[in-house]
Design an enzyme around this catalytic site. Structure first.
Site, PDB file in Angstrom:
ATOM      1  N   HIS A  24       2.830  23.789  20.242  1.00 24.69           N
ATOM      2  CA  HIS A  24       1.417  23.584  19.913  1.00 24.69           C
ATOM      3  C   HIS A  24       1.285  23.133  18.465  1.00 24.69           C
ATOM      4  O   HIS A  24       2.224  23.244  17.685  1.00 24.69           O
ATOM      5  CB  HIS A  24       0.624  24.880  20.121  1.00 24.69           C
ATOM      6  CG  HIS A  24       0.304  25.176  21.550  1.00 24.69           C
ATOM      7  ND1 HIS A  24       1.216  25.795  22.389  1.00 24.69           N
ATOM      8  CD2 HIS A  24      -0.795  24.931  22.308  1.00 24.69           C
ATOM      9  CE1 HIS A  24       0.659  25.912  23.593  1.00 24.69           C
ATOM     10  NE2 HIS A  24      -0.552  25.396  23.573  1.00 24.69           N
ATOM     11  N   LYS A  69      -2.356  27.012  15.498  1.00 26.46           N
ATOM     12  CA  LYS A  69      -2.425  28.065  16.517  1.00 26.46           C
ATOM     13  C   LYS A  69      -1.820  29.343  15.952  1.00 26.46           C
ATOM     14  O   LYS A  69      -0.728  29.328  15.396  1.00 26.46           O
ATOM     15  CB  LYS A  69      -1.660  27.621  17.759  1.00 26.46           C
ATOM     16  CG  LYS A  69      -1.791  28.585  18.939  1.00 26.46           C
ATOM     17  CD  LYS A  69      -1.221  27.982  20.219  1.00 26.46           C
ATOM     18  CE  LYS A  69      -1.235  28.985  21.365  1.00 26.46           C
ATOM     19  NZ  LYS A  69      -2.601  29.420  21.725  1.00 26.46           N
TER      20      LYS A  69
END
EC number: 1.17.1.8
Lengths: 283, 283, 283, 283
Positions: A172, A176
């Site tokens: 990601h 995050k």
């Protein structure tokens, strides 16, 4: 907003000024299968837009209201007495603090809730399920609207009985916070339903740098989380057998990826009379 | 073994019954550029073969001897008095316990050592370098003969001044004990020569499963090690920038991948008058 | 070869000196579930080995014979009158010219054929199926023993109803003559069973270099074939949706990858009373 | 727009309402190193915005003008008589029909042109180069602002002398008309500067589906173009050697990926006194 064609599905969107909500508004407007009836947002702060603003595409713009209850009531009434029955749908991408009330209200007004908001507790889900069954109003709570991810998870579960060795990599963007992602943990849980132990080996491994072998699940599955700018969301399941590997990977580069799932659920939810959990239940 | 054509490079292989050594024997025999002069193995135990066995391809078979000293002496003598000078090369894939002595002996006999055996200490390398310089006999100590890996490492080092975010994934078969691999650590070290800090982010990360974010280097680089059957050796360097990723990956599926590097070094080592370390010095 | 334990499956291997056959011999010997009864090879030319040679691992070596008929007869007789019934299996990796006769002979002797040899015509398969059914002897014709490939194909077929855009990439070593590979064509055919048209777009594409957009199937699927040394066999199915891609890939690096499939079929074929086609029928 | 701090680089953006231009406006505003002096757009039709609209981020909004000449004149005058010299830069993402005139005008006003617009002919480039040299005003024509792509191309060129086998895969969204992409062709050309023939093999290949082996360059390099939704822009160079592959890949998921290159050029162009072509000249 004029009256919809009788074969279009009437839709209300709550959380219309949020990232997912505004994408949903755009999607519903662009689809001939749906009719946007209301765009609601009660959230006090949004960077760029505010309640009362006109949201949407060109001259399809829709005024955003903060009155969910009023909108549910008006749309409910509009379709209730129609000679051609046409059940409306509420698509909710709001906040954990309001999602329970929103869902209850929708059911109370005979409107099918499609809930993309996370944060409902197990107790709240049970309670809403009871309420939906009594009211005979089908609804859906969907933690992840990606059809591709569900396909990956089903393929991973199917393959897991044929392999003894599995590792997962999820990647990601570097904004995050938590690792691994909830979606990746769900994939691991589905694989683990076989009850097998994975990655059993007679080799005594040594980590020269702590953590380099990843996070270890009780089942023996290793999970590796990559966090880099330039990646939106990516998941990879690697099965290893003697002389071969089988890899399933899913790569999301834009929020628009979730819209086919939203449309699919908003369409199928009207055939239900109970509350279902998870996109996989509706494929 | 008949006398070689004058333009062929005479080669001795020590560790000829080992996995890498026997691959080298085969490679030298198949190449018209080289002439196999001797195959030596002093290792007491080899699964399938033994000293005295005929090793090789079809009728090119060569008898394996356990007498390294004698072989060095004979080959040295054969070419020393030749009207056309032709310096022999010893390719050594043996054991940490004997590699120092083997290298010294080769230099003493005027034979260029090409050392693929690991385990030489820093002191031993310095000592051998002194000895080689005094004798004016070039040699090479090569921890990794993969040309592709050197190219990857050079490309990674070149890119590292343009990126702030880097993660490494190295994957090997599940019989490998240590993680990360030495080759991957070398790649990290080369990237770190920029002196930069990588992967600095204002996000406070949380590992829900310990280790899932990988092994963390002082430089901020994360390293992830995958261990699965069906993989031989694989290395991946991922650079992440806003809106883009740049990935370098190298995948070895067979030991034969190292042979171009072995041939390249065995050829270039004869132009040297000192001991060099690392394949990158000879590309 | 001594008498087997009653719970071991008796196996004959024909084509025992070939690349796949010799791998099968080794696999059967290493498995406690099977008992190698005979290794047959009638092929006149094999690079390294010949009929009468001892093949196998260490002291498990088995003498290779060229008498298939005799071997079938002997093994059949050995188990027919056993108080504990134990049906033998013939695993055949031979040549198109002999595979039909081999399969017929096995069935005639009450031995279950597992056929990895390619080249049986449609008529021959129908004929063998009739014969097997009349004899009540189950058998299996398996064009590809890779369990991973079957899983990939099943996952691809499942996903194809949710995607409108698909391209396939198959990669093999540069000694392969035909492109695309039969396995990749099979994957395309399975996807096409949905009856859909794929990759329909309103954009008029222009190829600046002829062929760069790949081979085009009637269904609209594009297939791309890579041929490079360093690759054994690799297949990739890429599904593209708005904002996301879903990729299935399978990578074979060693012939050993097919052995789990061989063992699985050799075990399950004894429960059959007809001839089945394809590994997917037995998973 | 107030006077800039003396150490900030003054920037004019032409094509400010376009996809790239508006991204550049946002980038310049967010950077403390640059000062946005003017946003120009002469294009008659833009979907959402028009000249006179306020463009930008929050209260940093800038009014878009259609008067390029007037803007160049005003900014030129503002900085010409400054006690602290500070050369302005024009960043141009407009149309082939106006880019030549825009560039000439910038040079005439002593403003450094940074040209991202494509479509300049070879003759026009020569003419502009002459003009820039006479005026001693450095400028840059940059067909691709991706630093990552330049790094990939340099790494590919460096590796190409060590490999005999190369194939390229480039993947883009399915709205792209031409295949292969210009960037991929540039990569092929850089590899071909070695003058070598690639992918020579003694195997006679057969295409069962025409085009599946890709587009063939005179050099022997095969290029494969994938077109799928869910992909923005991706390029992959695969080198194959015996037993190994070396893969370089670059993946763009957002236009923001080009901004580091834009900033780098806008900064370095002021040190030049001639017109340079290509981002690689400024890294």
């Amino acid at each position: 907003m004029t009256s919809s064609a009788t074969n279009q599905i009437p839709v209300l969107v709550s959380g219309a000024l949020g990232k997912m909500g505004s994408e949903v508004v755009k999607t519903i407007q662009q689809s001939t299968k749906f009719q946007l009836e209301a765009a609601i947002d009660t959230s006090p702060s949004h960077e760029d837009l505010d309640v009362g603003d006109v949201l949407g595409i060109g001259n399809l713009g829709v005024t955003v209201t903060s009155d969910l209850e009023g909108s549910l009531c008006a749309v409910s009434q509009k379709y209730r007495d129609s000679s051609v029955p046409n059940a409306p749908v509420l698509i909710d991408f709001t906040q954990p603090s309001v999602v329970y009330e929103n869902t209850r209200s929708a059911i109370a007004y005979g409107i099918h809730p499609v809930i993309g908001t996370t944060g409902l507790t197990q107790d709240q889900i049970i309670d809403l399920s009871d309420f939906a069954r009594k009211a005979s109003i089908g609804g859906a709570i969907i933690p992840n609207f990606s059809v591709g991810i569900v396909l990956l998870q089903q393929a991973a579960a199917a393959a897991s009985s044929f392999y003894e060795n599995i590792e997962l990599i999820e990647s990601h963007h570097n904004q995050k916070k938590d690792a691994p992602s909830g979606t990746c943990l769900k994939t691991a849980e589905l694989i683990e339903e076989t009850g097998k132990k994975f990655n059993t080996s007679n080799v005594k491994e040594e980590e020269l740098i702590e953590g380099c072998r990843g996070g270890l699940r009780q089942s023996g599955i290793n999970i590796h989380s990559i966090r880099l700018p330039g990646i939106v969301a990516r998941q990879e399941v690697i099965f290893g057998g003697v002389g071969e590997t089988y890899v399933l990977s899913h790569n999301t580069v834009d929020r628009a990826a979730y819209m086919p799932g939203v449309k699919l659920v908003a369409s199928k939810v009207r055939e239900l009379t109970t509350l279902v959990y998870g996109l996989e239940r509706l494929l």
